[in-house]
Structures are given as C-alpha cells and as structure tokens.
Design a protein around this motif. Structure first.
Motif, mmCIF file in Angstrom:
data_model
loop_
_atom_site.group_PDB
_atom_site.id
_atom_site.type_symbol
_atom_site.label_atom_id
_atom_site.label_comp_id
_atom_site.label_asym_id
_atom_site.label_seq_id
_atom_site.Cartn_x
_atom_site.Cartn_y
_atom_site.Cartn_z
ATOM 1 N N SER A 1 14.216 -3.341 -16.984
ATOM 2 C CA SER A 1 13.407 -2.856 -16.026
ATOM 3 C C SER A 1 14.287 -1.560 -15.441
ATOM 4 O O SER A 1 13.950 -0.424 -15.307
ATOM 5 C CB SER A 1 13.025 -3.678 -14.733
ATOM 6 O OG SER A 1 12.321 -4.594 -15.454
ATOM 7 N N ALA A 2 15.664 -2.069 -15.061
ATOM 8 C CA ALA A 2 16.532 -0.706 -14.586
ATOM 9 C C ALA A 2 17.022 0.177 -15.559
ATOM 10 O O ALA A 2 16.900 1.333 -15.180
ATOM 11 C CB ALA A 2 17.807 -1.608 -14.001
ATOM 12 N N SER A 3 17.008 -0.145 -16.622
ATOM 13 C CA SER A 3 17.516 0.812 -17.937
ATOM 14 C C SER A 3 16.392 1.760 -18.033
ATOM 15 O O SER A 3 16.341 3.155 -18.245
ATOM 16 C CB SER A 3 17.751 0.228 -19.113
ATOM 17 O OG SER A 3 16.658 -0.294 -19.685
ATOM 18 N N LYS A 4 14.989 1.248 -18.098
ATOM 19 C CA LYS A 4 14.043 2.103 -17.971
ATOM 20 C C LYS A 4 13.501 3.074 -16.938
ATOM 21 O O LYS A 4 13.241 4.118 -16.837
ATOM 22 C CB LYS A 4 12.635 1.571 -18.481
ATOM 23 C CG LYS A 4 12.529 0.777 -19.952
ATOM 24 C CD LYS A 4 12.910 1.891 -20.943
ATOM 25 C CE LYS A 4 12.831 1.272 -22.400
ATOM 26 N NZ LYS A 4 12.804 2.252 -23.404
ATOM 27 N N ALA A 5 14.095 2.502 -15.811
ATOM 28 C CA ALA A 5 13.886 3.249 -14.431
ATOM 29 C C ALA A 5 14.817 4.468 -14.505
ATOM 30 O O ALA A 5 14.540 5.522 -14.054
ATOM 31 C CB ALA A 5 14.022 2.378 -13.205
ATOM 32 N N ALA A 6 16.138 4.104 -15.011
ATOM 33 C CA ALA A 6 17.028 5.428 -15.233
ATOM 34 C C ALA A 6 16.449 6.079 -16.212
ATOM 35 O O ALA A 6 16.784 7.625 -15.880
ATOM 36 C CB ALA A 6 18.646 4.524 -15.873
ATOM 37 N N ILE B 1 10.983 7.561 -24.255
ATOM 38 C CA ILE B 1 9.820 6.415 -24.284
ATOM 39 C C ILE B 1 10.556 5.366 -23.245
ATOM 40 O O ILE B 1 11.631 4.828 -23.380
ATOM 41 C CB ILE B 1 9.714 5.548 -25.601
ATOM 42 C CG1 ILE B 1 9.332 6.500 -26.634
ATOM 43 C CG2 ILE B 1 8.618 4.359 -25.305
ATOM 44 C CD1 ILE B 1 7.809 7.023 -26.272
ATOM 45 N N ALA B 2 9.767 5.264 -22.070
ATOM 46 C CA ALA B 2 10.237 4.462 -20.792
ATOM 47 C C ALA B 2 9.440 3.239 -20.934
ATOM 48 O O ALA B 2 9.278 2.469 -22.106
ATOM 49 C CB ALA B 2 10.155 5.217 -19.641
ATOM 50 N N SER B 3 8.924 2.744 -19.781
ATOM 51 C CA SER B 3 8.158 1.580 -19.774
ATOM 52 C C SER B 3 7.407 1.380 -18.382
ATOM 53 O O SER B 3 8.074 1.848 -17.411
ATOM 54 C CB SER B 3 8.878 0.299 -20.042
ATOM 55 O OG SER B 3 8.417 -0.928 -19.842
#
Length: 247
Positions: A155-160, A139-141
C-alpha cells in the motif's frame, strides 16, 4: 492505420499479468514494443524471438544501471520512445500487521514497485523531451489510495507511485508529455493468485461490483491513457476498481 502505428512503447513486467495484457494490446495496434522483465524465458514463451516489432530484454528493473542500458538499447534500435508503461510489481508478504513487517521485505517491495518506476521514467524522459511528446503510465493500486490492512509495504509503495505521478505530471505538463497512473482494485493475475485467499476475499468484498476486474478491462483503459487521444489529462490516477474508488 492502427492507433499506435509508428510509435515505440517500453513496458515493464511484460511477461505476465497486466503488463502482458497491455503488451498484446499495443502490439495489436501496431506499436513497436520493448518488453522488459526479469523473467526472460517468460517473455520468449509469450512472444517468441525478437523481431522488428518486439525487443525482449531480460532486465532487473531495480538496477538503475541496467535500466539505463536497456533504454539505450531501445533508442539504438528504434530511435525513439513514445510510451512507457510501468507494470512490474510485487505484493511482498501480506496478511500481516505493521509491527510484524520486516524492514527487509519493506525495502524489497519499494525497490520493485516504486524505485523501478522512478528509474525507468528518469531514463526515458530525456528522449521524450527531445521529441516533445510522450506518454508515461505507472500502474498503482487502489491500495495506494485507501490502504489495505495487512499490506503495509504494498500500500505504501503504491501511494508513493501515485505521489510521483502527481509530481511528474506537473513538471512536464508543458512539454507534450503526460504522466498518469492507473489504480486497479483486484484484477485476476498471477500476482493476486499467489496471495492468501483471505487477503483476496478482504479486497474483493470492498468492490461494489462484487467481482474482480479483467485483464482486458485493464489493457483497454491503459491503451487509452497512453494514446494520443489522452492529451489533456496528466498527473491523474485513473480508477479501475468496480466502484470502490469514488475520488
């Protein structure tokens, strides 16, 4: 026969929000489920005691050794793992600009949102490779695609997470395993309810449908992504954004 009869699913963050909704959806379709969450009491409140179809594991998924132990427990009990859904996530501090972000908070958000998904997928992939079948959903965002002002860590963690999905999708494309991500916009969950209202309004105003998504909508799409029907899509990030994402 139900869609997931005979299959075993591991779901993190299963005590609340999207993880809880997906857990109920897969159980209704006769999957046997191992539900991981730091909040063991929350799991017991939602699902009652362990039984043949549900294994409840109070696990800190930012601890790689505990993740490995939990996966070993699942394999010992059920003998296989067909599905992994990584739902655990935190926003960290929000509504702050990048120069105000603390390194401690940034590291914590990455540990929960990215490293835990790496640990769990690393742990289940050998079993999936051995049976030449598996479905992994991170599950991203939408924040991982576009970046939300005031939410650098999230935001950066979900981009990763999205980047890892693309890599894993390519690496296992010939093995019967698919690895995909889901990028919701604002879904009404306890995670969102805990955010400052100004941050929620900022995100919701960007959605062309002008509403939050529902947990049922998230669970229904997730169920398709981890089903046998989804056999020719991997390394992809599915949209769940009410029209906000157009790529």
């Amino acid at each position: 026969m139900r869609e997931f009869s005979g299959q075993v699913a591991v779901i993190t963050g299963a005590a609340s929000g999207i993880g809880l909704a997906i857990a109920h959806k897969l159980l209704a379709e006769e999957a046997r489920t191992a539900l991981l969450d730091f909040n063991r009491e929350g799991l017991e409140k939602e699902f009652g005691p362990d039984d043949e179809s549900v294994l409840l594991l109070g696990v800190d998924v930012t601890d790689e050794s505990r993740v490995q132990e939990a996966v070993a427990q699942v394999l010992d009990r059920y003998g296989r793992i067909d599905i992994l859904v990584n739902c655990v996530g935190i926003t960290g501090l929000t509504n702050i600009r990048s120069h105000e972000v603390s390194s401690e908070n940034l590291h914590k958000v990455f540990e929960v949102n990215f490293m835990s998904s790496f640990y769990t997928s690393k742990a289940v992939l050998p079993a999936m490779l051995a049976q030449r079948y598996g479905r992994i959903l991170h599950i991203a965002s939408i924040a991982g695609k576009e970046g939300n002002a005031g939410m650098l860590a999230y935001s950066a963690s979900k981009a990763a997470v999205i980047g890892m999905t693309k890599v894993q999708g390519k690496e296992y494309a010939e093995t019967g395993i698919t690895v995909n991500a889901l990028a919701p916009a604002v879904i009404r969950t306890p995670l969102v309810d805990a955010m400052p209202e100004a941050q929620v309004t900022y995100m919701t105003d960007k959605i062309p449908m002008k509403r939050c998504g529902t947990l049922d909508e998230a669970a229904n799409l997730a169920a398709y992504i981890v089903s046998p029907k989804n056999s020719f899509t991997t390394g992809f990030t599915f949209d769940l954004s009410g029209g906000r994402a157009t790529y």
